[in-house]
Design an enzyme around this catalytic site. Structure first.
Site: not given
Ligand SMILES: *Cc1c(COP(=O)(O)O)cnc(C)c1O
Length: 369
Positions: A42, A94, A165, A190
């Site tokens: 961890r 998001y 982000d 993504k």
């Molecule tokens: C999908 C996404 C998230 C969240 O990520 P997860 O891996 O689904 O928890 C945060 N910000 C953006 C812009 C996203 O597209």
């Protein structure tokens, strides 16, 4: 080292005495005690260390922390804020992270959502309790571009950390730390994962500081860490990230240009179109326009759903950044409190041949009208 080279060489730290070219998966949760050795899975793991190392390099930061999802990365960061802190965040944030701030952290944090395209609103929203400014650019689902240097100037003047982000841009197209952000966050689920088969998140910091130590503590003690195999997949994926992103950008621009000319489409939102309001800003702070295209279909919700369902190569599914094209009507996914127009569709343009993608969209739109 340029990104393409770093992605291949820094993600691959051999730990095996047989000296394999590709780093093996280290599944062991525990390690023999010794000087400098890893103690427990961890706290650290060789595959996770490689993923964190390559991401820190790609984002021009000094350290990175990997999590089991993008939302877990966001959550770790929010957990480090002192009780009763105030957060300034974008309206077009998001929705999963917006929900986290409003529902999961409602007892500890207050938040003001503002239009990040209007930096004056950031200045006005800041209070003595503000401990974090959060931006997301390009944004989801409106593909708006936030001026990172300008917001970071405001953050610095006010002594408030700025987190960006960077999921939609990827480190290939944009490096927020170079533009003044303190921490960059990705949903690695993504583009970084890129094949719709692994969930992960990552934070990268510009400096080591007390706050970053707290974040690393939440990672180790909170324990929302990705598995060694997840990290292996991420390292494998990151090696092709630059080339996948170039392909996504080229296909997305062609799709956006096609949709813009089509009489069945009301409006296209893509910063690579020269008449897009964010074109200039995107040229200044990005090295490409990304693979996400949003558009308004000429029609109501039912007609838009029919268009989405008629496509062969765009799967009707949420998420983005995979090699396969995805399409969804956002209002349907976001539910009754959605602010998205009923005819808004978000497209994650994949790496299929562009002629197949365009002829598929053409047949879908022609059937509608
Ligand atoms: C999908 C996404 C998230 C969240 O990520 P997860 O891996 O689904 O928890 C945060 N910000 C953006 C812009 C996203 O597209």
């Amino acid at each position: 080292m340029k990104s393409e080279t770093a992605a291949i060489h820094l993600s691959n730290n051999t730990t095996d005495s047989n000296r394999p070219v590709i780093q093996p998966v280290t599944l062991s949760t525990t390690f023999l005690h010794g000087e400098d050795s890893i103690v427990y899975g961890r706290f650290d793991n060789p595959n996770r260390a490689s993923f964190e190392k390559v991401m820190a390099a790609l984002e021009h930061g000094v350290d990175a922390a990997a999590f089991s999802s993008g939302n877990a990365a966001g959550s770790a960061l929010f957990q480090t804020l002192p009780k009763d802190s105030h957060v300034v965040a974008p309206l077009d944030m998001y929705h999963g992270l917006q929900k986290q701030l409003l529902e999961v952290f409602s007892q500890q944090l207050s938040v003001t959502f503002i239009d990040m395209m209007k930096p004056d609103q950031v200045r006005e929203a800041i209070t003595p309790a503000t401990r974090l400014i959060w931006i997301e650019t390009p944004s989801n689902p409106l593909i708006q571009i936030t001026n990172i240097p300008e917001i970071s100037r405001i953050a610095r003047e006010s002594g408030i950390p700025l987190v960006c982000d960077n999921t939609f841009a990827t480190p290939i197209l944009q490096n927020p730390l170079d533009l003044g952000a303190d921490i960059v966050m990705h949903s690695a689920t993504k583009y970084i994962g890129g094949h719709s088969d692994v969930m992960a998140g990552i934070l990268v910091t510009r400096h080591n500081h007390e706050w970053w130590e707290k974040i690393k503590t939440v990672q180790a003690i909170g324990g929302a860490v990705p598995s060694p195999f997840d990290c292996y997949l991420l390292c494998r994926s990151v090696k092709t990230l630059a080339y996948r992103v170039k392909g996504h950008c080229a296909n997305a621009l062609a799709v956006a240009e096609f949709l813009q000319k089509h009489p069945g489409i009301e409006k296209v939102m893509y910063p690579g179109l020269q008449d897009n309001p964010y074109y200039q800003l995107a040229c200044e702070q990005m090295r490409g326009f990304g693979g996400m295209v949003t558009c308004l279909v000429k029609g109501n919700a039912e007609e838009t759903d029919r268009f989405v369902a008629s496509l062969a190569f765009f799967s009707n599914a949420t998420s983005l950044g995979g090699v396969e094209s995805l399409i969804e009507r956002r209002a349907r996914v976001e539910g009754p409190d959605s602010k998205s127009p009923e005819n808004l569709v978000r497209i994650s343009v994949g790496l299929e041949h562009i002629e197949d993608l365009i002829s598929d969209l053409a047949q879908g739109l022609d059937r509608l009208h």
